[in-house]
Design a protein around this motif. Structure first.
Motif, PDB file in Angstrom:
ATOM      1  N   GLY A 104       0.667  -1.032   0.065  1.00  7.63           N
ATOM      2  CA  GLY A 104      -0.150  -0.123   0.010  1.00  7.63           C
ATOM      3  C   GLY A 104       0.742   1.318   0.029  1.00  7.63           C
ATOM      4  O   GLY A 104       0.411   2.411  -0.352  1.00  7.63           O
ATOM      5  N   VAL A 105       2.275   1.208   0.318  1.00  6.89           N
ATOM      6  CA  VAL A 105       3.029   2.339   0.362  1.00  6.89           C
ATOM      7  C   VAL A 105       3.545   2.638  -1.112  1.00  6.89           C
ATOM      8  O   VAL A 105       4.124   1.720  -1.736  1.00  6.89           O
ATOM      9  N   LYS A 106       3.224   3.777  -1.509  1.00  5.16           N
ATOM     10  CA  LYS A 106       3.552   4.000  -2.918  1.00  5.16           C
ATOM     11  C   LYS A 106       4.378   5.485  -2.876  1.00  5.16           C
ATOM     12  O   LYS A 106       4.109   6.657  -2.073  1.00  5.16           O
ATOM     13  N   GLN A 107       5.369   5.404  -3.403  1.00  2.77           N
ATOM     14  CA  GLN A 107       6.166   6.823  -3.772  1.00  2.77           C
ATOM     15  C   GLN A 107       6.009   7.662  -4.937  1.00  2.77           C
ATOM     16  O   GLN A 107       5.648   6.890  -5.970  1.00  2.77           O
ATOM     17  N   THR A 108       5.497   8.831  -4.722  1.00  2.65           N
ATOM     18  CA  THR A 108       5.161   9.758  -6.103  1.00  2.65           C
ATOM     19  C   THR A 108       6.618  10.706  -6.043  1.00  2.65           C
ATOM     20  O   THR A 108       6.910  11.451  -5.059  1.00  2.65           O
ATOM     21  N   ILE A 109       7.139  10.930  -7.105  1.00  4.31           N
ATOM     22  CA  ILE A 109       8.195  12.103  -7.493  1.00  4.31           C
ATOM     23  C   ILE A 109       7.623  12.963  -8.646  1.00  4.31           C
ATOM     24  O   ILE A 109       7.105  12.561  -9.635  1.00  4.31           O
ATOM     25  N   THR A 110       7.647  14.294  -8.045  1.00  7.49           N
ATOM     26  CA  THR A 110       7.451  15.215  -9.044  1.00  7.49           C
ATOM     27  C   THR A 110       8.558  16.251  -9.219  1.00  7.49           C
ATOM     28  O   THR A 110       9.334  16.704  -8.448  1.00  7.49           O
ATOM     29  N   PHE A 111       8.903  16.582 -10.631  1.00  7.85           N
ATOM     30  CA  PHE A 111      10.049  17.071 -10.882  1.00  7.85           C
ATOM     31  C   PHE A 111      10.182  17.674 -12.077  1.00  7.85           C
ATOM     32  O   PHE A 111       9.133  17.471 -13.180  1.00  7.85           O
ATOM     33  N   ARG A 112      11.136  18.695 -12.776  1.00  5.09           N
ATOM     34  CA  ARG A 112      11.316  19.205 -13.862  1.00  5.09           C
ATOM     35  C   ARG A 112      12.550  19.093 -14.295  1.00  5.09           C
ATOM     36  O   ARG A 112      13.478  18.737 -13.415  1.00  5.09           O
ATOM     37  N   MET A 113      12.944  19.160 -15.485  1.00  4.27           N
ATOM     38  CA  MET A 113      14.340  18.892 -15.994  1.00  4.27           C
ATOM     39  C   MET A 113      14.951  20.240 -16.198  1.00  4.27           C
ATOM     40  O   MET A 113      14.276  21.162 -16.834  1.00  4.27           O
ATOM     41  N   ASN A 114      16.134  20.389 -15.698  1.00  6.06           N
ATOM     42  CA  ASN A 114      16.828  21.724 -15.909  1.00  6.06           C
ATOM     43  C   ASN A 114      18.470  21.519 -16.392  1.00  6.06           C
ATOM     44  O   ASN A 114      18.903  20.779 -15.893  1.00  6.06           O
ATOM     45  N   PRO A 115      18.737  22.404 -17.373  1.00  4.61           N
ATOM     46  CA  PRO A 115      20.018  22.098 -17.684  1.00  4.61           C
ATOM     47  C   PRO A 115      20.899  23.236 -17.145  1.00  4.61           C
ATOM     48  O   PRO A 115      20.609  24.349 -16.770  1.00  4.61           O
ATOM     49  N   ARG A 116      22.166  22.627 -16.778  1.00  4.63           N
ATOM     50  CA  ARG A 116      23.219  23.586 -15.954  1.00  4.63           C
ATOM     51  C   ARG A 116      24.610  23.044 -16.565  1.00  4.63           C
ATOM     52  O   ARG A 116      24.981  21.819 -16.436  1.00  4.63           O
ATOM     53  N   ASP A 117      25.276  24.054 -17.269  1.00  6.71           N
ATOM     54  CA  ASP A 117      26.421  23.822 -17.638  1.00  6.71           C
ATOM     55  C   ASP A 117      26.624  22.621 -18.729  1.00  6.71           C
ATOM     56  O   ASP A 117      27.532  21.541 -18.489  1.00  6.71           O
ATOM     57  N   SER A 118      25.573  22.604 -19.656  1.00 10.11           N
ATOM     58  CA  SER A 118      25.576  21.330 -20.672  1.00 10.11           C
ATOM     59  C   SER A 118      25.161  20.115 -20.034  1.00 10.11           C
ATOM     60  O   SER A 118      25.231  19.169 -20.587  1.00 10.11           O
ATOM     61  N   ILE A 119      24.742  20.014 -18.700  1.00 12.05           N
ATOM     62  CA  ILE A 119      24.221  18.729 -18.086  1.00 12.05           C
ATOM     63  C   ILE A 119      22.960  18.836 -17.868  1.00 12.05           C
ATOM     64  O   ILE A 119      22.404  19.849 -17.177  1.00 12.05           O
ATOM     65  N   TRP A 120      22.131  18.128 -18.085  1.00 14.46           N
ATOM     66  CA  TRP A 120      20.627  18.048 -17.611  1.00 14.46           C
ATOM     67  C   TRP A 120      20.184  17.454 -16.374  1.00 14.46           C
ATOM     68  O   TRP A 120      21.181  16.443 -16.141  1.00 14.46           O
ATOM     69  N   TYR A 121      19.803  18.061 -15.391  1.00 11.25           N
ATOM     70  CA  TYR A 121      19.287  17.643 -14.188  1.00 11.25           C
ATOM     71  C   TYR A 121      17.660  17.447 -13.799  1.00 11.25           C
ATOM     72  O   TYR A 121      16.972  17.918 -14.446  1.00 11.25           O
ATOM     73  N   ILE A 122      17.640  16.411 -13.143  1.00  8.27           N
ATOM     74  CA  ILE A 122      16.120  16.307 -12.713  1.00  8.27           C
ATOM     75  C   ILE A 122      16.159  16.880 -11.167  1.00  8.27           C
ATOM     76  O   ILE A 122      16.889  16.479 -10.259  1.00  8.27           O
ATOM     77  N   ASP A 123      15.430  17.771 -11.125  1.00  8.81           N
ATOM     78  CA  ASP A 123      15.277  18.534  -9.787  1.00  8.81           C
ATOM     79  C   ASP A 123      13.688  18.582  -9.248  1.00  8.81           C
ATOM     80  O   ASP A 123      13.094  19.104  -9.904  1.00  8.81           O
ATOM     81  N   GLY A 124      13.232  18.134  -8.035  1.00  6.96           N
ATOM     82  CA  GLY A 124      11.843  18.003  -7.584  1.00  6.96           C
ATOM     83  C   GLY A 124      11.804  17.646  -6.212  1.00  6.96           C
ATOM     84  O   GLY A 124      12.804  17.527  -5.408  1.00  6.96           O
ATOM     85  N   THR A 125      10.839  17.414  -5.876  1.00  8.47           N
ATOM     86  CA  THR A 125      10.240  16.507  -4.370  1.00  8.47           C
ATOM     87  C   THR A 125       9.641  15.058  -4.892  1.00  8.47           C
ATOM     88  O   THR A 125       9.134  14.688  -5.774  1.00  8.47           O
ATOM     89  N   TRP A 126       9.762  14.406  -3.488  1.00  8.23           N
ATOM     90  CA  TRP A 126       9.066  13.159  -3.239  1.00  8.23           C
ATOM     91  C   TRP A 126       8.293  13.125  -2.232  1.00  8.23           C
ATOM     92  O   TRP A 126       8.497  13.821  -1.257  1.00  8.23           O
ATOM     93  N   LYS A 127       7.129  12.119  -2.116  1.00  6.51           N
ATOM     94  CA  LYS A 127       6.416  11.756  -0.882  1.00  6.51           C
ATOM     95  C   LYS A 127       6.028  10.365  -1.064  1.00  6.51           C
ATOM     96  O   LYS A 127       5.749   9.789  -2.223  1.00  6.51           O
ATOM     97  N   THR A 128       5.630   9.919   0.095  1.00  5.84           N
ATOM     98  CA  THR A 128       4.764   8.692   0.272  1.00  5.84           C
ATOM     99  C   THR A 128       3.543   8.891   0.579  1.00  5.84           C
ATOM    100  O   THR A 128       3.408   9.936   1.423  1.00  5.84           O
ATOM    101  N   ASN A 129       2.550   7.940   0.517  1.00  5.28           N
ATOM    102  CA  ASN A 129       1.091   8.251   1.151  1.00  5.28           C
ATOM    103  C   ASN A 129       1.016   7.441   2.418  1.00  5.28           C
ATOM    104  O   ASN A 129       2.140   6.732   2.776  1.00  5.28           O
TER     105      ASN A 129
END
Length: 353
Positions: A104-129
């Motif tokens: 019953g425990v599920k993890q949800t991740i919410t994020f955007r992609m952002n470029p920094r110095d020609s490298i792509w990053y995923i930056d966001g938050t996560w939570k469990t129910n």
């Protein structure tokens, strides 16, 4: 007016970049917790495929509790809306937990992609129910794109499970082919004929001395069961190339090395050498830590080389593991990979005061 136009352009330009960049690929980094009472960070990976506004793939996380390394592989799915991606757990694929995990425990991740110095990053938050048994947890996520797929522990683990080919440019839609081969013919017992033979004449059997007979038996046992050959640790060290993994800067005069199998325990065995001298010999890797303290006197060189030598490949090649170097309150995590052609090498440099 020009200033306003420039401001609008600077605001829209990152969104245009995000719209052109696909999420498909491997992303490596860490999860951090908001709660101080639970584990503070986890190594985390995702292998994702983006297709028509939807996301499919797998996640892989590892964490250490009471000197034991745990891992979990999950299938994930999600959607992308206006550049914002939300990915949630679909099902558990593999783990090494002793207790059955609450489905019953599920993890949800919410994020955007952002470029920094020609490298792509995923930056966001996560939570469990929250469930009847567990409170909800939350935190932050920061991953970067890993273009070298050979460095991904997740893809390696999926390969061990024979499901790596499920990561494609789009989800598979073809159904497996039916088995059209005909069943084997029923087994029939072959007919046997008994030939009549004339009775054999009895031959005289000469008896030997019991002592000489026993000696012959002993000699035969020794001949058929030779003494096992003992292979010294790191026997082919200089026949293999050293693959430099990374450089670690330290302050203390003593460091603690902790070795783990990096995921599923499959029989990997390694030897560890410091400047060519064996300090850990033919150690099997497990989920529990094997620890060794090394002392580095001020008279020693400020640059040392730590080599991890694969004594075998385990059940799944190559030989992989996790090395944690404790330098006082600092902790360095190194995921290494070695095989019968290459050693994993780590450079240790003393920090200048």
């Amino acid at each position: 007016m020009k200033t306003l136009s420039l401001s609008i352009l600077l605001f829209i330009f990152p969104l245009l970049l995000t719209a052109q960049k696909s999420l498909s690929g491997v992303w490596v980094g860490n999860l951090s917790n908001d709660s101080a009472e639970t584990r503070n960070d986890q190594s985390f990976e995702m292998a994702l495929t983006e297709y028509r506004g939807k996301v499919y793939g797998y996640s892989y996380s590892t964490f250490i509790i009471e000197e034991k390394l745990y891992y979990i592989v999950k299938r994930v799915k999600g959607t992308i809306t206006n550049g914002l991606c939300e990915v949630e757990d679909d099902e558990i694929v593999s783990n090494n937990f002793f207790e059955k995990r609450d489905k019953g425990v599920k993890q949800t991740i919410t994020f955007r992609m952002n470029p920094r110095d020609s490298i792509w990053y995923i930056d966001g938050t996560w939570k469990t129910n929250q469930t009847k048994k567990y409170y909800s947890l939350s935190g932050r996520i920061l991953l970067k794109e890993e273009k070298d797929r050979n460095k991904s522990r997740l893809l390696e683990h999926l390969g061990d499970l024979n499901i790596e080919n499920t990561i494609a440019d789009k989800p598979a839609t073809t159904k497996p082919e039916k088995n059209t081969t005909s069943p084997p013919a029923p087994f029939r017992k072959p007919e046997t004929t008994v030939a009549k033979t004339a009775p054999e004449k009895k031959k005289e059997v000469k008896t030997e001395n019991p002592a000489s007979e026993k000696k012959k038996q002993d000699d035969a046992i020794v001949k058929n069961n030779p003494a096992p050959v003992v292979t010294p640790p790191a026997a082919r060290l200089y026949a293999r190339a050293n693959d430099k993994t990374e450089t670690i800067y330290f302050r203390s005069d003593s460091l603690v090395l902790a070795l783990y199998d990096n995921g599923e325990v499959d029989g990997d065995t390694v030897s560890v050498l410091l400047n060519g001298k064996v300090i850990i010999a033919q150690q099997g890797l497990k989920s529990e830590a094997f620890k060794k303290t090394i002392h580095i006197s001020p008279e020693q060189s400020d640059s040392l080389t730590l080599v991890l030598y694969a004594e075998n490949l385990g059940a799944y090649a190559p030989n992989t593991g996790l090395l944690i170097i404790y330098d006082g309150m600092d902790r360095h995590l190194i995921r290494f990979k070695a095989d019968l052609d290459k050693n994993a090498a780590i450079v240790l440099r003393r920090k200048k005061n």
